[in-house]
Write an enzyme that holds these catalytic residues in place. Structure first.
Site, PDB file in Angstrom:
ATOM      1  N   ARG A  90       0.841  -1.209   0.000  1.00 11.78           N
ATOM      2  CA  ARG A  90       0.000   0.000   0.000  1.00 11.78           C
ATOM      3  C   ARG A  90       0.873   1.256   0.000  1.00 11.78           C
ATOM      4  O   ARG A  90       0.569   2.236  -0.686  1.00 11.78           O
ATOM      5  CB  ARG A  90      -0.944  -0.029   1.212  1.00 11.78           C
ATOM      6  CG  ARG A  90      -2.131   0.893   1.110  1.00 11.78           C
ATOM      7  CD  ARG A  90      -1.919   2.252   1.769  1.00 11.78           C
ATOM      8  NE  ARG A  90      -1.399   2.117   3.096  1.00 11.78           N
ATOM      9  CZ  ARG A  90      -0.504   2.920   3.636  1.00 11.78           C
ATOM     10  NH1 ARG A  90      -0.032   3.953   2.967  1.00 11.78           N
ATOM     11  NH2 ARG A  90      -0.046   2.709   4.860  1.00 11.78           N
ATOM     12  N   GLU A 109       3.758   9.561   8.779  1.00 14.13           N
ATOM     13  CA  GLU A 109       2.716  10.447   8.235  1.00 14.13           C
ATOM     14  C   GLU A 109       1.965  11.165   9.354  1.00 14.13           C
ATOM     15  O   GLU A 109       0.742  11.285   9.329  1.00 14.13           O
ATOM     16  CB  GLU A 109       1.718   9.662   7.380  1.00 14.13           C
ATOM     17  CG  GLU A 109       2.345   8.815   6.312  1.00 14.13           C
ATOM     18  CD  GLU A 109       2.758   9.594   5.079  1.00 14.13           C
ATOM     19  OE1 GLU A 109       2.646  10.821   5.105  1.00 14.13           O
ATOM     20  OE2 GLU A 109       3.206   8.954   4.120  1.00 14.13           O
ATOM     21  N   LEU A 123      -4.025 -16.826  17.903  1.00 13.95           N
ATOM     22  CA  LEU A 123      -3.227 -17.776  17.108  1.00 13.95           C
ATOM     23  C   LEU A 123      -2.204 -18.526  17.958  1.00 13.95           C
ATOM     24  O   LEU A 123      -1.619 -19.515  17.495  1.00 13.95           O
ATOM     25  CB  LEU A 123      -2.494 -17.025  15.996  1.00 13.95           C
ATOM     26  CG  LEU A 123      -3.390 -16.364  14.948  1.00 13.95           C
ATOM     27  CD1 LEU A 123      -2.590 -15.369  14.125  1.00 13.95           C
ATOM     28  CD2 LEU A 123      -4.012 -17.404  14.036  1.00 13.95           C
ATOM     29  N   CYS A 171      -0.091  17.487   0.581  1.00 13.41           N
ATOM     30  CA  CYS A 171       0.172  16.158   0.005  1.00 13.41           C
ATOM     31  C   CYS A 171       0.054  15.091   1.100  1.00 13.41           C
ATOM     32  O   CYS A 171      -0.505  14.010   0.868  1.00 13.41           O
ATOM     33  CB  CYS A 171       1.572  16.090  -0.607  1.00 13.41           C
ATOM     34  SG  CYS A 171       1.862  17.320  -1.877  1.00 13.41           S
TER      35      CYS A 171
HETATM   36  P1  TGC Z   1       0.965  24.934  11.018  1.00 15.17           P
HETATM   37  O1  TGC Z   1       1.203  26.335  11.438  1.00 15.17           O
HETATM   38  O2  TGC Z   1      -0.077  24.139  11.720  1.00 15.17           O
HETATM   39  O3  TGC Z   1       0.677  24.870   9.455  1.00 15.17           O
HETATM   40  C1  TGC Z   1       1.497  25.500   8.517  1.00 15.17           C
HETATM   41  C2  TGC Z   1       0.601  25.715   7.316  1.00 15.17           C
HETATM   42  O4  TGC Z   1       0.136  24.434   6.829  1.00 15.17           O
HETATM   43  C3  TGC Z   1      -1.283  24.358   6.941  1.00 15.17           C
HETATM   44  N1  TGC Z   1      -1.580  23.011   7.387  1.00 15.17           N
HETATM   45  C4  TGC Z   1      -2.093  22.105   6.585  1.00 15.17           C
HETATM   46  N2  TGC Z   1      -2.515  22.196   5.313  1.00 15.17           N
HETATM   47  C5  TGC Z   1      -3.001  21.079   4.763  1.00 15.17           C
HETATM   48  N3  TGC Z   1      -3.042  19.910   5.421  1.00 15.17           N
HETATM   49  C6  TGC Z   1      -2.614  19.781   6.686  1.00 15.17           C
HETATM   50  N4  TGC Z   1      -2.662  18.604   7.295  1.00 15.17           N
HETATM   51  C7  TGC Z   1      -2.130  20.918   7.334  1.00 15.17           C
HETATM   52  N5  TGC Z   1      -1.625  21.159   8.568  1.00 15.17           N
HETATM   53  C8  TGC Z   1      -1.301  22.451   8.573  1.00 15.17           C
HETATM   54  C9  TGC Z   1      -1.692  25.417   7.920  1.00 15.17           C
HETATM   55  O5  TGC Z   1      -3.003  25.843   7.689  1.00 15.17           O
HETATM   56  C10 TGC Z   1      -0.656  26.502   7.641  1.00 15.17           C
HETATM   57  O6  TGC Z   1      -1.016  27.156   6.454  1.00 15.17           O
HETATM   58  P2  TGC Z   1      -0.781  28.712   6.308  1.00 15.17           P
HETATM   59  O7  TGC Z   1      -1.314  29.051   4.957  1.00 15.17           O
HETATM   60  O8  TGC Z   1      -1.541  29.322   7.436  1.00 15.17           O
HETATM   61  O9  TGC Z   1       0.707  28.926   6.435  1.00 15.17           O
HETATM   62  O10 TGC Z   1       2.322  24.214  11.074  1.00 15.17           O
HETATM   63  P3  TGC Z   1       3.140  23.765  12.293  1.00 15.17           P
HETATM   64  O11 TGC Z   1       4.555  24.039  11.927  1.00 15.17           O
HETATM   65  O12 TGC Z   1       2.572  24.336  13.565  1.00 15.17           O
HETATM   66  O13 TGC Z   1       2.991  22.176  12.304  1.00 15.17           O
HETATM   67  C11 TGC Z   1       1.894  21.551  12.539  1.00 15.17           C
HETATM   68  C12 TGC Z   1       2.110  20.024  12.495  1.00 15.17           C
HETATM   69  C13 TGC Z   1       2.953  19.495  13.634  1.00 15.17           C
HETATM   70  C14 TGC Z   1       0.694  19.470  12.608  1.00 15.17           C
HETATM   71  C15 TGC Z   1       2.763  19.624  11.159  1.00 15.17           C
HETATM   72  O14 TGC Z   1       4.062  20.053  11.087  1.00 15.17           O
HETATM   73  C16 TGC Z   1       2.715  18.133  10.954  1.00 15.17           C
HETATM   74  O15 TGC Z   1       1.717  17.613  10.432  1.00 15.17           O
HETATM   75  N6  TGC Z   1       3.785  17.398  11.313  1.00 15.17           N
HETATM   76  C17 TGC Z   1       3.898  15.987  11.008  1.00 15.17           C
HETATM   77  C18 TGC Z   1       4.735  15.858   9.797  1.00 15.17           C
HETATM   78  C19 TGC Z   1       4.615  14.519   9.176  1.00 15.17           C
HETATM   79  O16 TGC Z   1       3.534  13.945   9.055  1.00 15.17           O
HETATM   80  N7  TGC Z   1       5.741  13.981   8.744  1.00 15.17           N
HETATM   81  C20 TGC Z   1       5.785  12.717   8.132  1.00 15.17           C
HETATM   82  C21 TGC Z   1       6.145  12.851   6.708  1.00 15.17           C
HETATM   83  S1  TGC Z   1       6.216  11.336   5.967  1.00 15.17           S
HETATM   84  C22 TGC Z   1       7.704  11.419   5.183  1.00 15.17           C
HETATM   85  O17 TGC Z   1       8.418  12.331   5.161  1.00 15.17           O
HETATM   86  C23 TGC Z   1       8.034  10.307   4.421  1.00 15.17           C
HETATM   87  S2  TGC Z   1       7.265  10.502   2.917  1.00 15.17           S
HETATM   88  C24 TGC Z   1       6.270   9.204   2.932  1.00 15.17           C
HETATM   89  C25 TGC Z   1       7.036   7.957   2.666  1.00 15.17           C
HETATM   90  O18 TGC Z   1       7.935   7.982   1.814  1.00 15.17           O
HETATM   91  O19 TGC Z   1       6.666   6.946   3.303  1.00 15.17           O
END
Ligand code: TGC
Length: 394
Positions: free
Chosen positions: A87, A371, A346, A246
């Site tokens: 997946r 993610e 199991l 994304c």
């Molecule tokens: P924050 O101030 O909340 O948001 C910055 C801007 O982004 C917007 N936003 C979103 N937009 C769309 N979808 C979302 N889920 C969004 N979350 C926030 C937000 O509205 C804002 O926009 P703007 O226009 O006002 O600037 O940002 P923050 O720095 O406070 O961080 C919030 C937090 C912790 C929730 C965010 O950084 C986060 O989700 N962190 C987790 C990161 C994550 O999931 N990393 C895993 C990535 S996976 C990977 O790298 C491997 S790729 C996949 C693979 O190959 O398997």
């Protein structure tokens, strides 16, 4: 004497909620998975390799192209019934890499990549995470420095699925230097770039010795003076919000995928409980086992219904990213409970690779983290519920 009969689990008549074309696609993917993937998945796990020869078959099924939300969800569900690594290949290729090109690319970039990706001629990868920047990607350190004709990328990325085998990797880097007023520190400094396989200075390497996600090409990437032409900068990919958009797509796939893993574990435990005898009776006749089965059935059904509800919201354009956080957090927790419980049903057989539940449980430990960790999603929901930001204490 009353006739004894056994009902097949119908998950609250889940299928009644699907359209005929959704059921047809699900069935096609399920057959492919049963015939082409299931028989070899334990060997792939043992060797720590992805069966890349299935990619043309996946393309022929149409699952490497953009699909309507519920169909995309059902595909994720069926692929992860086999293994989260399968997946993930499709999610990263479609929900992350293709989505970035579709959302933020120029018509020329879309023409150069999307058709080839849909046909499986090239795979996509997506690279945001770095060794020092996981949950908080806003601090990412890979740099993109303007040079004549394009940009020079330098730095170190980690945990990019597919990157060792991808034809194109979407890379998120910090714009430094140059005359752009958004460069370096500003919130708009994070930019997206398309890096083609074989570009000098782009060095993806496999991550080995994993105890989870063994059927997945997890990669580390070194960028050493990697030149990316201007034509490969994604003009719409400006700021962290673009990368997070994304991630929403990929998280939606996880909501569905983990429900598929949970269903596979539950069905394995159910079958085993009917055939395995102890104390002169099938273990499924014991109340403790029936309690486990009922609890697992409840969690699987809840997960499927939540995934479908979010899918229908997405079809209407009404899905907010906090809804996806809710689904990701809840469904991964359910799936982990189910996988661990199934393994207890199991018994010792559950630690052999002929059984699936412990393999799914090991994968789900990664899914709890990637993610967006379980903790990140708790805090996203906490912020939504209270209006208070626990990440930055504002
Ligand atoms: P924050 O101030 O909340 O948001 C910055 C801007 O982004 C917007 N936003 C979103 N937009 C769309 N979808 C979302 N889920 C969004 N979350 C926030 C937000 O509205 C804002 O926009 P703007 O226009 O006002 O600037 O940002 P923050 O720095 O406070 O961080 C919030 C937090 C912790 C929730 C965010 O950084 C986060 O989700 N962190 C987790 C990161 C994550 O999931 N990393 C895993 C990535 S996976 C990977 O790298 C491997 S790729 C996949 C693979 O190959 O398997």
């Amino acid at each position: 004497m009353a006739e004894t009969y056994v009902l097949q689990p119908d998950y609250a008549r889940f299928e009644d909620l699907l359209t005929p074309s959704e059921i047809a696609m699900r069935n096609r993917v399920r057959s492919f998975v049963q015939d082409r993937i299931q028989p070899r998945i334990a060997d792939c796990w043992e060797s720590g390799t992805f069966p890349f020869d299935i990619v043309p078959g996946l393309a022929a099924l149409g699952v490497l192209d953009e699909l309507p939300p519920v169909i995309a969800g059902l595909v994720a569900f069926e692929l992860e019934r086999a293994d989260a690594g399968v997946r993930s290949l499709v999610s990263v290729h479609g929900h992350l890499a293709q989505a970035a090109i579709r959302l933020f690319g120029t018509p020329d970039q879309q023409a150069r990549y999307l058709h080839r990706m849909a046909r499986g001629e090239i795979l996509g990868a997506f690279s945001l995470t770095e060794p020092l920047h996981g949950s908080d990607p806003s601090g990412l350190e890979v740099t993109a420095r303007p040079v004549p004709g394009g940009f020079r990328l330098d730095g170190h990325k980690r945990w990019a699925t597919n990157a060792t085998h991808a034809g194109v990797t979407v890379v998120w880097a910090r714009l430094v230097g140059g005359t752009d007023p958004d460069g370096a520190k500003g919130p708009r400094a994070i930019r997206g770039f398309l890096v083609d396989a074989g570009t000098p200075g782009f060095r993806p390497m496999a991550i080995h010795r994993k105890l989870s996600f063994r059927v997945s090409a997890s990669s580390e990437i070194m960028f050493e003076g990697c030149f990316v032409p201007e034509s490969n900068a994604l003009p719409g990919a400006v700021g962290l919000g673009s990368a997070l958009k994304c991630l929403n797509e990929a998280r939606f796939g996880i909501v569905w995928g983990v429900a598929g893993a949970a269903q596979a574990c539950f069905e394995e435990a159910l079958e085993y409980s009917k055939s395995r005898e102890q104390f002169g009776r099938p273990i499924g006749a014991f109340q403790l086992t029936q309690g486990k089965l009922a609890a697992m059935y409840g969690e699987v059904t809840q997960s499927m219904l939540l995934a479908l509800h979010l899918g229908r919201l997405k079809e209407r354009g009404a899905l907010h990213h906090t809804d996806v956080s809710l689904g990701k957090m809840v469904n991964v927790r359910h799936a982990l409970n189910v996988a661990r419980t199934a393994r207890t049903v199991l018994g010792a057989v559950g630690i052999l690779d002929s059984a699936v539940s412990l393999r799914h449980a090991a994968n789900l430990e990664s899914e709890l983290t990637y993610e967006g960790t379980d903790e990140v999603h708790q805090l996203v929901l906490g912020r939504k519920l209270t209006g208070l930001d626990a990440f930055r204490g504002e």
